[in-house]
Design an enzyme around this catalytic site. Sequence first.
Site, short mmCIF file in Angstrom:
data_model
loop_
_atom_site.label_atom_id
_atom_site.label_comp_id
_atom_site.label_asym_id
_atom_site.label_seq_id
_atom_site.Cartn_x
_atom_site.Cartn_y
_atom_site.Cartn_z
N LEU A 69 2.54 1.47 -6.50
CA LEU A 69 2.23 0.32 -7.36
C LEU A 69 0.74 0.20 -7.66
CD1 LEU A 69 4.66 -2.47 -6.10
CD2 LEU A 69 4.95 -0.89 -7.98
N ASP A 118 -3.61 5.45 -13.19
CA ASP A 118 -3.61 4.17 -12.47
C ASP A 118 -4.80 3.31 -12.88
OD1 ASP A 118 -1.47 5.19 -11.10
OD2 ASP A 118 -2.16 4.54 -9.13
N VAL A 130 0.83 -1.21 0.00
CA VAL A 130 0.00 0.00 0.00
C VAL A 130 0.87 1.26 0.00
CG1 VAL A 130 -1.74 1.27 1.36
CG2 VAL A 130 -1.84 -1.22 1.22
N ALA A 168 -6.04 -1.12 -7.95
CA ALA A 168 -6.11 -2.56 -8.21
C ALA A 168 -7.19 -3.20 -7.34
CB ALA A 168 -4.75 -3.21 -7.94
O1 PMV Z 1 1.73 6.91 -6.42
P1 PMV Z 1 1.03 6.45 -7.62
O2 PMV Z 1 1.57 5.27 -8.22
O3 PMV Z 1 -0.45 6.39 -7.45
O4 PMV Z 1 1.32 7.48 -8.76
C1 PMV Z 1 0.91 8.77 -8.74
C2 PMV Z 1 1.25 9.38 -10.04
C3 PMV Z 1 1.11 10.87 -10.02
O5 PMV Z 1 1.40 11.31 -11.32
C4 PMV Z 1 2.10 11.48 -9.05
C5 PMV Z 1 -0.30 11.30 -9.63
C6 PMV Z 1 -1.35 10.97 -10.65
O6 PMV Z 1 -2.54 11.04 -10.27
O7 PMV Z 1 -1.05 10.69 -11.81
#
Ligand code: PMV
Length: 309
Positions: A102, A148, A98, A107
Site C-alpha cells: 500500500l 509509488d 507496512v 507515503a
Molecule cells: O509493494 P509495492 O506496493 O511497493 O509495489 C511494488 C510494485 C513493483 O512493481 C513490484 C515494484 C516497483 O518498484 O514498481
Amino acid sequence: MTIGYAPGKVILFGEHAVVYGRPAIAVPVTQVQAQAEVEDAEKGQGITIVARDLGQTYKLNEAPPDDALRAIVVSTLRRIKVGLEHDLTITISSSIPVARGLGSGAAVSTAIVRALVGHFDKWLDSRAISDLVFETEKIHHGTPSGIDNTVIAFQKPVYFVRGERMEIFWVQHPFLLAIADTGVQSPTKVAVEDVRRGWEEDPVKYEGLFDDIGTIADMGRRAIEQGDIEAMGRLMDENQRLLRLLKVSSPELEGLIGAARQGGALGAKLSGAGRGGNMIALVTRETCSQVSMMLRLAGAKDVIVTEVS
Ligand code: PMV
C-alpha cells in the site's frame, strides 16, 4: 506545528512488469494515510525523529546514512535550502500497514516532505516531491520503478512508464475497490529480486509475460476512461493469471481472490509486490458488503472499501 499528510496507494494493473519498462496504473487510497508533524524544539536539541508506530525516537545526526527517515529529512532540507542546524522534532505516524503493497514507505516520506516544506514556508510542486521521495524509495526497494512516489505525491490516478512518462488520467465512472490484507508482510525488494532471477534464467518467457501485462495495463486504462467496469474486472483476472506465472502470488492471496470472486466481485488480483500484502477486488454498491464479508471469512486481516474517482 505543521502537519503533512499523504495517502496510501494500490496498483490496479502492471506491477512487476513496470520495473521492466511496461506501463502500469496506480491510484491513491485516501482511507489510509501517513502523517508527519514538524515542530520547533528547544535550542541546541538538533533534529529529533519520533517514529511513533515503531516506538523509536532518535537524533538525526546519530542515525545511519541508510536510515530512510533521516535520508528524506536531509534531502528535503537541502532541496529547500534550509540548514541542518535547526532544532526540530519530526513525529511520524501512519495508518498504512507496512510492507503490504500500500505504499507505506513512499507515503511516510511524502508526508515528511510536505510537513517540512510547510514548516519553513517553502513550496515544492508534486513533481519535485515525487523526485525527492524516489531517492528514498531506493533504500526501501533497491530498484523501484518510481510508481509509488508518483501516485502518492500527485494523489491522482496515474498511468506510469518507468523513466519515460507519467500521465494523470480521468476516471469516467467512479468505481469501488475492496482491498483486503493477507496479514503477510512481503518486502518488495525480495519479490522484485525473485522476478529478476526468473527473468535472468528465462528472458524470453519473462519478456513475453511482461509484454502481456503491459498490454493489459493499456487496455485497463482504456476501460477506466470509458467506464467499462466489466472489462476492468476481466482485465484484473487476466493480470492475476499472469502474475501467477511470474510466481508472485501465494496461497493466502489466492484464498482471498477466490473468496472475492465467490462473493460476486467483477475481478480480483494481488496488488503490489505480491507473495503477501494486499489484494484488490472490483465491487459494486450491490456486491460490496457480500464481498467484504467473504474476504473476512476467508481470513482477511482487514478490508478497506475505497472509491476510485
Ligand atoms: O509493494 P509495492 O506496493 O511497493 O509495489 C511494488 C510494485 C513493483 O512493481 C513490484 C515494484 C516497483 O518498484 O514498481
